[in-house]
Design a protein around this motif. Structure first.
Motif, PDB file in Angstrom:
ATOM      1  N   GLY A   1       0.795  -1.220   0.000  1.00 28.12           N
ATOM      2  CA  GLY A   1       0.000   0.000   0.000  1.00 28.12           C
ATOM      3  C   GLY A   1       0.826   1.268   0.000  1.00 28.12           C
ATOM      4  O   GLY A   1       0.290   2.374  -0.122  1.00 28.12           O
ATOM      5  N   MET A   2       2.137   1.159   0.111  1.00 28.20           N
ATOM      6  CA  MET A   2       2.966   2.357   0.153  1.00 28.20           C
ATOM      7  C   MET A   2       3.533   2.659  -1.231  1.00 28.20           C
ATOM      8  O   MET A   2       3.841   1.757  -2.007  1.00 28.20           O
ATOM      9  CB  MET A   2       4.105   2.196   1.174  1.00 28.20           C
ATOM     10  CG  MET A   2       3.638   1.905   2.586  1.00 28.20           C
ATOM     11  SD  MET A   2       2.389   3.057   3.180  1.00 28.20           S
ATOM     12  CE  MET A   2       3.388   4.514   3.471  1.00 28.20           C
ATOM     13  N   ALA A   3       3.669   3.949  -1.493  1.00 23.44           N
ATOM     14  CA  ALA A   3       4.166   4.355  -2.802  1.00 23.44           C
ATOM     15  C   ALA A   3       5.690   4.331  -2.847  1.00 23.44           C
ATOM     16  O   ALA A   3       6.286   4.156  -3.905  1.00 23.44           O
ATOM     17  CB  ALA A   3       3.659   5.747  -3.141  1.00 23.44           C
ATOM     18  N   ARG A   4       6.282   4.504  -1.669  1.00 21.59           N
ATOM     19  CA  ARG A   4       7.738   4.564  -1.657  1.00 21.59           C
ATOM     20  C   ARG A   4       8.329   3.475  -0.771  1.00 21.59           C
ATOM     21  O   ARG A   4       7.667   2.986   0.148  1.00 21.59           O
ATOM     22  CB  ARG A   4       8.180   5.946  -1.169  1.00 21.59           C
ATOM     23  CG  ARG A   4       7.730   7.068  -2.120  1.00 21.59           C
ATOM     24  CD  ARG A   4       8.324   8.372  -1.689  1.00 21.59           C
ATOM     25  NE  ARG A   4       9.478   8.130  -0.797  1.00 21.59           N
ATOM     26  CZ  ARG A   4      10.181   9.083  -0.226  1.00 21.59           C
ATOM     27  NH1 ARG A   4       9.877  10.332  -0.432  1.00 21.59           N
ATOM     28  NH2 ARG A   4      11.194   8.796   0.571  1.00 21.59           N
ATOM     29  N   PRO A   5       9.576   3.126  -1.013  1.00 18.60           N
ATOM     30  CA  PRO A   5      10.197   2.045  -0.238  1.00 18.60           C
ATOM     31  C   PRO A   5      10.410   2.429   1.224  1.00 18.60           C
ATOM     32  O   PRO A   5      10.536   3.602   1.561  1.00 18.60           O
ATOM     33  CB  PRO A   5      11.539   1.820  -0.942  1.00 18.60           C
ATOM     34  CG  PRO A   5      11.798   3.073  -1.705  1.00 18.60           C
ATOM     35  CD  PRO A   5      10.471   3.653  -2.055  1.00 18.60           C
ATOM     36  N   ILE A   6      10.475   1.423   2.040  1.00 17.48           N
ATOM     37  CA  ILE A   6      10.647   1.612   3.483  1.00 17.48           C
ATOM     38  C   ILE A   6      11.981   2.334   3.765  1.00 17.48           C
ATOM     39  O   ILE A   6      12.960   2.172   3.034  1.00 17.48           O
ATOM     40  CB  ILE A   6      10.601   0.252   4.215  1.00 17.48           C
ATOM     41  CG1 ILE A   6      10.484   0.443   5.722  1.00 17.48           C
ATOM     42  CG2 ILE A   6      11.838  -0.591   3.873  1.00 17.48           C
ATOM     43  CD1 ILE A   6      10.236  -0.868   6.450  1.00 17.48           C
ATOM     44  N   GLN A   7      11.965   3.138   4.805  1.00 17.15           N
ATOM     45  CA  GLN A   7      13.173   3.841   5.235  1.00 17.15           C
ATOM     46  C   GLN A   7      13.657   3.223   6.538  1.00 17.15           C
ATOM     47  O   GLN A   7      12.889   3.095   7.492  1.00 17.15           O
ATOM     48  CB  GLN A   7      12.856   5.321   5.497  1.00 17.15           C
ATOM     49  CG  GLN A   7      12.247   6.039   4.306  1.00 17.15           C
ATOM     50  CD  GLN A   7      13.275   6.225   3.203  1.00 17.15           C
ATOM     51  OE1 GLN A   7      14.308   6.838   3.417  1.00 17.15           O
ATOM     52  NE2 GLN A   7      12.987   5.665   2.021  1.00 17.15           N
ATOM     53  N   VAL A   8      14.892   2.847   6.568  1.00 21.21           N
ATOM     54  CA  VAL A   8      15.476   2.343   7.819  1.00 21.21           C
ATOM     55  C   VAL A   8      16.855   2.951   7.966  1.00 21.21           C
ATOM     56  O   VAL A   8      17.791   2.576   7.266  1.00 21.21           O
ATOM     57  CB  VAL A   8      15.582   0.796   7.809  1.00 21.21           C
ATOM     58  CG1 VAL A   8      16.179   0.313   9.130  1.00 21.21           C
ATOM     59  CG2 VAL A   8      14.226   0.158   7.578  1.00 21.21           C
ATOM     60  N   LYS A   9      16.955   3.914   8.843  1.00 23.31           N
ATOM     61  CA  LYS A   9      18.241   4.609   8.995  1.00 23.31           C
ATOM     62  C   LYS A   9      18.357   5.171  10.408  1.00 23.31           C
ATOM     63  O   LYS A   9      17.347   5.304  11.108  1.00 23.31           O
ATOM     64  CB  LYS A   9      18.321   5.739   7.969  1.00 23.31           C
ATOM     65  CG  LYS A   9      17.131   6.680   8.034  1.00 23.31           C
ATOM     66  CD  LYS A   9      17.112   7.630   6.867  1.00 23.31           C
ATOM     67  CE  LYS A   9      15.909   8.538   6.912  1.00 23.31           C
ATOM     68  NZ  LYS A   9      15.751   9.352   5.714  1.00 23.31           N
ATOM     69  N   PRO A  10      19.550   5.463  10.815  1.00 26.60           N
ATOM     70  CA  PRO A  10      19.701   6.006  12.175  1.00 26.60           C
ATOM     71  C   PRO A  10      18.811   7.227  12.375  1.00 26.60           C
ATOM     72  O   PRO A  10      18.711   8.081  11.488  1.00 26.60           O
ATOM     73  CB  PRO A  10      21.179   6.401  12.218  1.00 26.60           C
ATOM     74  CG  PRO A  10      21.842   5.543  11.194  1.00 26.60           C
ATOM     75  CD  PRO A  10      20.826   5.341  10.116  1.00 26.60           C
ATOM     76  N   ALA A  11      18.155   7.281  13.499  1.00 25.25           N
ATOM     77  CA  ALA A  11      17.299   8.432  13.804  1.00 25.25           C
ATOM     78  C   ALA A  11      18.162   9.693  13.855  1.00 25.25           C
ATOM     79  O   ALA A  11      19.346   9.631  14.175  1.00 25.25           O
ATOM     80  CB  ALA A  11      16.603   8.208  15.139  1.00 25.25           C
ATOM     81  N   ASP A  12      17.524  10.790  13.526  1.00 25.78           N
ATOM     82  CA  ASP A  12      18.254  12.070  13.558  1.00 25.78           C
ATOM     83  C   ASP A  12      18.947  12.272  14.899  1.00 25.78           C
ATOM     84  O   ASP A  12      20.036  12.804  14.985  1.00 25.78           O
ATOM     85  CB  ASP A  12      17.283  13.229  13.336  1.00 25.78           C
ATOM     86  CG  ASP A  12      16.900  13.332  11.872  1.00 25.78           C
ATOM     87  OD1 ASP A  12      17.532  12.624  11.045  1.00 25.78           O
ATOM     88  OD2 ASP A  12      15.986  14.096  11.560  1.00 25.78           O
TER      89      ASP A  12
END
Length: 485
Positions: free
Chosen positions: A113-124
Motif C-alpha cells: 500500500g505504500m508508494a515509496r520504499p521503506i526507510q530504515v536509517k539512524p534516527a536524527d
DNA sequence: TGTTATT
C-alpha cells in the motif's frame, strides 16, 4: 530540529505508557514493544519510515526481528489524535542488528500500500544530524575571532568563526564555531567545555552544539512570553493574597505605624492601587469578588498563580502560603501554620521541601477553605501540560528596583516575590545564587512597575525581622553611581 | 547591587 523530533517522540512514548497504566481496561493502541533486556551501549536508534498506517508494533515486529533481538519498537502516534504517523523508532539490542537491518531494508522493499520504499536509517537524534556548529559561551569580552580560532584550531578544520557582538560592536562573550565535521566539533566539546575560566568570566567556558532553528524559535517565543509581564499579580492572582499578611507586616513595623494613626494602612497597602487592580482581575476572571476581611487569616489563601497567556496555563507558584515567618506570632498566620502549610522556620531541612507543584496548591486551598465559594481558575483549566516559564530578569524603571539583603538562606526567587507581592506589581524577582554551591547568597532584587510600590515595600520591609536577621531593603544602586549607601 | 550570551 533533530532533538526536538526525538523529544517529541519520547514524550509520546511516555504518554502512551501513562495512558496504558492509567486505564488497563482501555482497548486503545497496543503498547509499544517494551525494552525487555539490555541493549549495547553503542546501540543505534533507527528511524523507520513509509510504514502503512494499519501496521502496529506487533505487525512490524516479525519483519525486523529477523535481524536480531529488538530492544524497543515504537510506532509514532500523533500526540493529540493518537493517529498513526506512518513511522517508528526501532532499537535493537545489538548495534550489529541495526546495521544489518538498515542494509537489508532501507530503500530495498516497499510495504503493501505504500508508494515509496521503506526507510530504515539512524534516527536524527543519533547523530544530531551531522551537527558541526558550536556555541561557545563564557568567553572573555576582549577575545576576538582570532583568539577563539586559536582555541579551537587543534580539534579540526574550522569553516567559520564568529564572535557575537551587540550593536555597539562589543562582544557578548560568546561565539559560533563551525567545524568541517561533527566529529571534530564533538572533540572540541569534549576537550574544551568547562576546561578553563576566562579572565573576567563568571563561569567556566561553555562549548556546546549551537541551537537549531527550532530551538532558536522556541527561545525567542519564551523571551516574548517573558516580556508580557506574566508575573504581574493582577494577572496571576485571582484575589488579594495579603490582607492578613499586611496586618502582620504592620505589626512588625511599629516604628512606621506608630506615627500613622492608621491612615498609613489605607493609602499604603490595604487599599493601594495594586489592591484595587487585583479586585478588578477577580471579576475579569469570573471569580466572585468575595469581600475580604482584613484581619482574618482565612482570607489569606495560598498564592496560586496562573498566567493569562493565550493557549498556555502557567502555574508559577507552589502553594507556599504564608511567605514570611512571623517570629512575633500572628494568630492568622498561626492558623496557616497549623494547617501545615508554612512549616517554617520550625523544622524540615529546607524551605525547598515545602514547595509543591501548583496543583498541590489547589489541594491545599480546598483543604483549607472547604466551604469557600471561590474557585481558582486553575481548577477549571488544568489541561495543558505545565510549561515552566523561566522568569526573565527585568529591571524596572529607575526607583522601582529594590536590593534586598539578609534573606533567609532558603528563599528563592518565588519566595522573594511572594514576600513583596503585597506592595505592588512585581516585574521580576531574583535571588542570587552561588554558582558553585547552588546556595543562595542571601540577597536579591525585586522590581516593581512603579516607584511608589517600591517605596511602600521599603517602608514596610526594611528592618523586617526574620529569624535572627533583619532584612535590608533599599533601592537598588544605579549602575553608574558611586556607592551612595 | 541583575551572573549564561544562540547568528
Amino acid at each position: 530540529m533533530a532533538r526536538l523530533t526525538e523529544s517529541e517522540a519520547r514524550r509520546q512514548q511516555q504518554q502512551q505508557l501513562l495512558q496504558s497504566r492509567a486505564s488497563p481496561m482501555s482497548s486503545g493502541p497496543e503498547p509499544p514493544v517494551q525494552p525487555d533486556s539490555m541493549k549495547d551501549l553503542d546501540a543505534i536508534k533507527l528511524f523507520v519510515g513509509q510504514i502503512p498506517r494499519n501496521l502496529e508494533e506487533k505487525d512490524l515486529k516479525p519483519l525486523f526481528e529477523q535481524f536480531g533481538k529488538i530492544y524497543e519498537l515504537t510506532v509514532l502516534k500523533d500526540r493529540y489524535t493518537g493517529m498513526h504517523k506512518g513511522c517508528a523508532f526501532l532499537t535493537y539490542c545489538a548495534r550489529d542488528s541495526a546495521i544489518k537491518a538498515q542494509t537489508a531494508l532501507h530503500e530495498q522493499k516497499t510495504l503493501p500500500g505504500m508508494a515509496r520504499p521503506i526507510q530504515v536509517k539512524p534516527a536524527d537524534s543519533e547523530s544530531r544530524g551531522g551537527d558541526r556548529k558550536l556555541f561557545v559561551g563564557m568567553l572573555n569580552k576582549q577575545q576576538s575571532e582570532e583568539d577563539v580560532l586559536r582555541l579551537f584550531q587543534p580539534f579540526g578544520v574550522i569553516d567559520e568563526c564568529t564572535v557575537l557582538r551587540g550593536p555597539d560592536g562589543n562582544s557578548k562573550g560568546c561565539a559560533f564555531v563551525k567545524f568541517s565535521s561533527h566529529t571534530e566539533a564533538q572533540a572540541a566539546i569534549h576537550a574544551l567545555h568547562g576546561s578553563q575560566t576566562m579572565p573576567g568570566a563568571s563561569s567556566s567556558l561553555v562549548v556546546k552544539f549551537a541551537d537549531t532553528d527550532k530551538e532558536r524559535t522556541l527561545r525567542r517565543m519564551q523571551q516574548m512570553v517573558g516580556q508580557l509581564g506574566i508575573f504581574t499579580p493582577s494577572l496571576t492572582l485571582p484575589f488579594s493574597p495579603y490582607s492578613a499578611y499586611a496586618q502582620a507586616l504592620m505589626q512588625q513595623q511599629t516604628t512606621v505605624l506608630s506615627t500613622s494613626h492608621g491612615s498609613y494602612l489605607s493609602p499604603g497597602v490595604a487599599f493601594s492601587p495594586c489592591h484595587i487592580q487585583q479586585i478588578g482581575a477577580v471579576s475579569l476572571n469570573g471569580i466572585p469578588a468575595t469581600p475580604i476581611a482584613p484581619a482574618s487569616g482565612l482570607h489569606s489563601p495560598p498564592l496560586l498563580g496562573t498566567a493569562a497567556v493565550p493557549g498556555l496555563v502557567t502555574p508559577i507558584t507552589n502553594g507556599f502560603a504564608g511567605v514570611v515567618p512571623f517570629p512575633g506570632g500572628h494568630p492568622a498566620l498561626e492558623t496557616v501554620y497549623a494547617n501545615g502549610l508554612v512549616p517554617y522556620p520550625a523544622q524540615s531541612p529546607s524551605m525547598a521541601e515545602t514547595l509543591h507543584p501548583a496543583f498541590s496548591g489547589v489541594q491545599q486551598y480546598t483543604a483549607m477553605y472547604p466551604t469557600a465559594a471561590i474557585t481558582p481558575i486553575a481548577h477549571s483549566v488544568p489541561q495543558p501540560p505545565p510549561i515552566i516559564q523561566q522568569q526573565q530578569q527585568r529591571e524596572g524603571p529607575e526607583g522601582c528596583n529594590l536590593f534586598i539583603y539578609h534573606l533567609p538562606q532558603e528563599f528563592g526567587d518565588s519566595e522573594l516575590m511572594q514576600m513583596f507581592l503585597p506592595f505592588g506589581n512585581i516585574i521580576s524577582s531574583k535571588v542570587f545564587m552561588d554558582r558553585a554551591t547552588n546556595q543562595s547568597k542571601c540577597f536579591g532584587f525585586v522590581s516593581f512597575d512603579n516607584p511608589s510600590s517600591a517605596q511602600t515595600a521599603i517602608q514596610a520591609m526594611n528592618g523586617f525581622q526574620i529569624g535572627m536577621k533583619r532584612l535590608k531593603v533599599q533601592l537598588k544602586r544605579p549602575k553608574d553611581a558611586s556607592h551612595p549607601y
